[in-house]
Design an enzyme around this catalytic site. Structure first.
Site, PDB file in Angstrom:
ATOM      1  N   LYS A  59       0.837  -1.321   0.047  1.00 28.25           N
ATOM      2  CA  LYS A  59       0.066  -0.137  -0.086  1.00 28.25           C
ATOM      3  C   LYS A  59       0.978   1.202  -0.003  1.00 28.25           C
ATOM      4  CE  LYS A  59      -3.981  -1.680   2.105  1.00 28.25           C
ATOM      5  NZ  LYS A  59      -5.078  -1.547   3.055  1.00 28.25           N
ATOM      6  N   ALA A  80      -1.068   2.167   6.802  1.00 29.65           N
ATOM      7  CA  ALA A  80      -1.624   1.455   7.963  1.00 29.65           C
ATOM      8  C   ALA A  80      -2.503   0.142   7.368  1.00 29.65           C
ATOM      9  CB  ALA A  80      -1.917   1.803   9.234  1.00 29.65           C
ATOM     10  N   ASP A  81      -2.367  -0.939   8.045  1.00 26.35           N
ATOM     11  CA  ASP A  81      -3.383  -1.848   7.788  1.00 26.35           C
ATOM     12  C   ASP A  81      -3.419  -2.902   8.835  1.00 26.35           C
ATOM     13  OD1 ASP A  81      -4.695  -3.394   5.528  1.00 26.35           O
ATOM     14  OD2 ASP A  81      -3.915  -5.136   5.978  1.00 26.35           O
ATOM     15  N   THR A  82      -4.687  -3.423   9.206  1.00 30.01           N
ATOM     16  CA  THR A  82      -5.011  -4.190  10.429  1.00 30.01           C
ATOM     17  C   THR A  82      -5.705  -5.371  10.118  1.00 30.01           C
ATOM     18  OG1 THR A  82      -5.650  -1.956  11.454  1.00 30.01           O
ATOM     19  CG2 THR A  82      -6.692  -4.126  12.432  1.00 30.01           C
TER      20      THR A  82
END
EC number: 3.6.1.9
Length: 200
Positions: A59, A80-82
């Site tokens: 990303k 950010a990624d969760t």
């Protein structure tokens, strides 16, 4: 020193969290031609921690390329990624309401992990971190799950719930970073931002 950063995320919660720690930011969102969802495909039996760090890196690559393509002023870019993991199984965003009910049935009465990766690029320097937290759900009845899914809140969220919303009434215990479970671990994010010269 940069007086603002780019946030390459469509999550309003991440924007609110950055504002909470006093970081001025502008959104740097994918254009319709970019297939952002394709970046989130799981590769085989990929471990959740490795998966979330890899997706965040992809990303960030896409966001840096977007910044250059648009010819915008230079500033650090944050992605950010969760991901939610039950054991080694990655529970992504629900495809539809039936999928949301299935995911919540799996989480009911269980403790799962929430991993949020943060990556920042400033010029040629890239820094990243992964925050890991544990969330314990109380057992949920079928009617409680159905009512929660009907609220629409689970859609578009990893693990089919938002810790800051109605799901909180079903969460018995949390260990780790509350802001990380929301989608942006503020302690790690602030440390990364300071390391690239952004005050917070």
């Amino acid at each position: 020193m940069s007086d603002f950063i780019y946030l390459a995320s469509q999550s309003p919660r991440r924007s609110q969290l950055l504002t909470q720690i006093g970081v001025a930011h502008e959104l740097l969102l994918p254009d319709p031609a970019e297939d952002a969802e394709a970046l989130e495909v799981v590769r085989g039996r990929e471990a959740p921690g490795r998966y979330v760090a890899r997706v965040t890196g992809l990303k960030l690559d896409a966001a840096v390329a977007r910044l250059q393509r648009l010819g915008l002023p230079a500033a650090p870019v944050l992605c950010a990624d969760t991901t939610v993991a039950l054991g080694r199984e990655i529970l992504g965003k629900p495809a539809d309401e039936a999928d949301a009910r299935r995911i919540l049935q799996q989480l009911s009465g269980q403790t799962h992990r929430v991993l949020t990766a943060v990556a920042i690029q400033s010029g040629r320097k890239r820094v990243q971190a992964v925050s890991e937290s544990w969330v314990q759900f109380a057992p949920m009845t079928a009617s409680q799950i159905k009512a929660y899914v009907a609220s629409g809140e689970p859609m578009g969220k990893a693990g089919a719930y938002g810790v800051q919303g109605r799901a909180a009434s079903h969460i018995e215990q949390i260990r780790g970073s509350y802001s990380g479970i929301m989608g942006l671990p503020l302690f790690e994010t602030a440390a990364l931002l300071r390391s690239v010269g952004v005050a917070c």
